[in-house]
Motif scaffolding. Structure first.
Motif, mmCIF file in Angstrom:
data_model
loop_
_atom_site.group_PDB
_atom_site.id
_atom_site.type_symbol
_atom_site.label_atom_id
_atom_site.label_comp_id
_atom_site.label_asym_id
_atom_site.label_seq_id
_atom_site.Cartn_x
_atom_site.Cartn_y
_atom_site.Cartn_z
ATOM 1 N N PRO A 33 2.425 -2.523 2.913
ATOM 2 C CA PRO A 33 3.498 -2.237 1.947
ATOM 3 C C PRO A 33 4.898 -2.356 2.540
ATOM 4 C CG PRO A 33 1.719 -0.644 1.702
ATOM 5 C CD PRO A 33 1.405 -1.444 2.927
ATOM 6 N N LEU A 34 5.083 -1.954 3.798
ATOM 7 C CA LEU A 34 6.410 -2.016 4.403
ATOM 8 C C LEU A 34 6.877 -3.461 4.551
ATOM 9 C CD1 LEU A 34 8.715 -0.371 5.594
ATOM 10 C CD2 LEU A 34 7.551 -0.450 7.806
ATOM 11 N N SER A 35 6.000 -4.334 5.009
ATOM 12 C CA SER A 35 6.364 -5.744 5.156
ATOM 13 C C SER A 35 6.689 -6.368 3.811
ATOM 14 C CB SER A 35 5.227 -6.520 5.833
ATOM 15 O OG SER A 35 5.008 -6.046 7.149
ATOM 16 N N ARG A 36 5.891 -6.057 2.809
ATOM 17 C CA ARG A 36 6.158 -6.600 1.478
ATOM 18 C C ARG A 36 7.495 -6.107 0.934
ATOM 19 N NH1 ARG A 36 0.909 -4.801 0.354
ATOM 20 N NH2 ARG A 36 1.720 -3.415 -1.259
ATOM 21 N N SER A 37 7.795 -4.844 1.188
ATOM 22 C CA SER A 37 9.042 -4.290 0.657
ATOM 23 C C SER A 37 10.259 -4.904 1.334
ATOM 24 C CB SER A 37 9.062 -2.765 0.816
ATOM 25 O OG SER A 37 9.125 -2.388 2.182
ATOM 26 N N MET A 38 10.152 -5.251 2.623
ATOM 27 C CA MET A 38 11.286 -5.860 3.308
ATOM 28 C C MET A 38 11.530 -7.282 2.815
ATOM 29 S SD MET A 38 11.243 -4.312 7.171
ATOM 30 C CE MET A 38 9.495 -4.529 7.474
ATOM 31 N N LEU A 39 10.457 -8.010 2.559
ATOM 32 C CA LEU A 39 10.626 -9.344 1.980
ATOM 33 C C LEU A 39 11.255 -9.253 0.593
ATOM 34 C CD1 LEU A 39 7.256 -11.010 3.045
ATOM 35 C CD2 LEU A 39 9.542 -11.723 3.766
ATOM 36 N N ALA A 40 10.847 -8.251 -0.174
ATOM 37 C CA ALA A 40 11.420 -8.062 -1.511
ATOM 38 C C ALA A 40 12.892 -7.697 -1.429
ATOM 39 C CB ALA A 40 10.642 -6.994 -2.266
ATOM 40 N N ALA A 41 13.252 -6.856 -0.448
ATOM 41 C CA ALA A 41 14.652 -6.464 -0.287
ATOM 42 C C ALA A 41 15.508 -7.661 0.109
ATOM 43 C CB ALA A 41 14.767 -5.364 0.771
ATOM 44 N N PHE A 42 14.977 -8.508 0.989
ATOM 45 C CA PHE A 42 15.700 -9.727 1.370
ATOM 46 C C PHE A 42 15.912 -10.624 0.164
ATOM 47 C CE2 PHE A 42 15.186 -14.227 2.724
ATOM 48 C CZ PHE A 42 16.391 -14.378 3.380
ATOM 49 N N ALA A 43 14.866 -10.830 -0.620
ATOM 50 C CA ALA A 43 14.978 -11.682 -1.803
ATOM 51 C C ALA A 43 16.002 -11.120 -2.783
ATOM 52 C CB ALA A 43 13.616 -11.820 -2.482
ATOM 53 N N ALA A 66 6.339 -19.827 -0.687
ATOM 54 C CA ALA A 66 5.876 -19.682 -2.064
ATOM 55 C C ALA A 66 6.102 -18.262 -2.573
ATOM 56 C CB ALA A 66 4.399 -20.052 -2.159
ATOM 57 N N HIS A 67 5.933 -17.279 -1.705
ATOM 58 C CA HIS A 67 6.180 -15.893 -2.098
ATOM 59 C C HIS A 67 7.647 -15.676 -2.461
ATOM 60 C CE1 HIS A 67 5.472 -11.595 -2.272
ATOM 61 N NE2 HIS A 67 6.431 -11.377 -1.387
ATOM 62 N N LEU A 68 8.545 -16.250 -1.677
ATOM 63 C CA LEU A 68 9.966 -16.149 -1.997
ATOM 64 C C LEU A 68 10.256 -16.775 -3.358
ATOM 65 C CD1 LEU A 68 11.642 -17.040 1.432
ATOM 66 C CD2 LEU A 68 11.506 -14.786 0.368
ATOM 67 N N ALA A 69 9.643 -17.917 -3.624
ATOM 68 C CA ALA A 69 9.829 -18.556 -4.922
ATOM 69 C C ALA A 69 9.325 -17.655 -6.047
ATOM 70 C CB ALA A 69 9.111 -19.901 -4.948
ATOM 71 N N ASP A 70 8.206 -16.976 -5.818
ATOM 72 C CA ASP A 70 7.674 -16.049 -6.819
ATOM 73 C C ASP A 70 8.621 -14.868 -7.048
ATOM 74 O OD1 ASP A 70 5.421 -17.593 -7.185
ATOM 75 O OD2 ASP A 70 4.161 -16.400 -5.836
ATOM 76 N N LEU A 71 9.432 -14.550 -6.033
ATOM 77 C CA LEU A 71 10.404 -13.461 -6.154
ATOM 78 C C LEU A 71 11.723 -13.938 -6.757
ATOM 79 C CD1 LEU A 71 9.802 -11.644 -2.727
ATOM 80 C CD2 LEU A 71 9.116 -10.847 -4.998
ATOM 81 N N GLY A 72 11.757 -15.158 -7.233
ATOM 82 C CA GLY A 72 12.935 -15.665 -7.919
ATOM 83 C C GLY A 72 13.979 -16.291 -7.036
ATOM 84 N N VAL A 73 13.585 -16.681 -5.818
ATOM 85 C CA VAL A 73 14.513 -17.284 -4.864
ATOM 86 C C VAL A 73 14.269 -18.788 -4.792
ATOM 87 C CG1 VAL A 73 15.127 -17.398 -2.422
ATOM 88 C CG2 VAL A 73 14.695 -15.183 -3.489
#
Length: 219
Positions: A33-43, A66-73
């Motif tokens: 969860p921590l790693s996912r949340s940091m990627l989300a915060a960056f996006a 691809a994950h970044l693209a899914d986050l709208g980046v």
């Protein structure tokens, strides 16, 4: 410009292990969860700043791109290994991927709204990190964001002979103290705004450092 000698070993090694690496490495949805949340915060930070696309440097088979693209980046993946880029293009044909080195990025000045270096700078010898970080600053737009994450250590130098399914490799890994990495980013003109050191545990066998930094906006 002459290519640094260590890049050949990194390129050849990842070309060799690419298929096994793509199977072995988790997708971002499987991270802790921590790693996912940091990627989300960056996006979120990149979207809010709206300074341009994000380059996922050392993108490997493209899972994080691809994950970044899914986050709208708006994201492009760049990797030193042609085989990794081939696999990324096959897996995510709707995204852009390019072969390139962090020492001489195929990107114009001030062109990027964000850079993600996710477990991708540890093969760079410490004496070459200022060159890499200078490229980060050159290509980031003023007000752009950097997230750098990877293993940290007490100036450890690892020389594995095989990896990812027992395939032979010839690269080295350099695990630097978190304070040293932060200092190098600062000297490159990238202002560190936050950092997190995650101790070994369920999610990782080694200490992980994550750094958020940015290129100062023009006044």
């Amino acid at each position: 410009m002459t290519e640094p000698s260590y890049l050949a070993a990194v390129r050849e090694s990842y070309d060799t292990v690419a298929a096994a690496y793509a199977e072995f490495v988790k997708s971002p949805a499987e991270l802790d969860p921590l790693s996912r949340s940091m990627l989300a915060a960056f996006a979120e930070a990149v979207r809010a700043a709206d300074r341009g696309p994000v380059a996922d440097l050392g993108c490997g088979p493209g899972k994080v791109t691809a994950h970044l693209a899914d986050l709208g980046v708006s994201a492009v993946g760049i990797d030193l290994s042609p085989r990794m880029i081939e696999l990324a293009r096959q897996a995510y044909p709707g995204l852009d991927f390019a072969v390139g080195s962090m020492t001489a990025l195929p990107v114009g000045d001030d062109a990027l709204g964000g850079i993600l270096a996710y477990y991708s700078v540890h093969h760079t010898p410490p004496e070459s990190l200022p060159v890499v970080f200078a490229e980060f600053r050159r290509t980031l737009a003023p007000g752009g964001h950097l997230m750098l994450a990877g293993h940290v250590g007490d100036d450890e130098h690892l020389r594995p002979t095989q990896a990812y399914g027992g395939r032979p490799v010839s690269y080295e890994s350099h695990l630097l103290p978190a304070d040293r990495i932060a200092g190098l980013l600062d000297r490159a003109g990238l202002a560190v705004t936050a950092r997190l050191v995650q101790e070994p545990g369920e999610g990782t066998k080694r200490t992980v450092g994550t750094f958020f930094a940015g290129k100062p906006a023009r006044s």
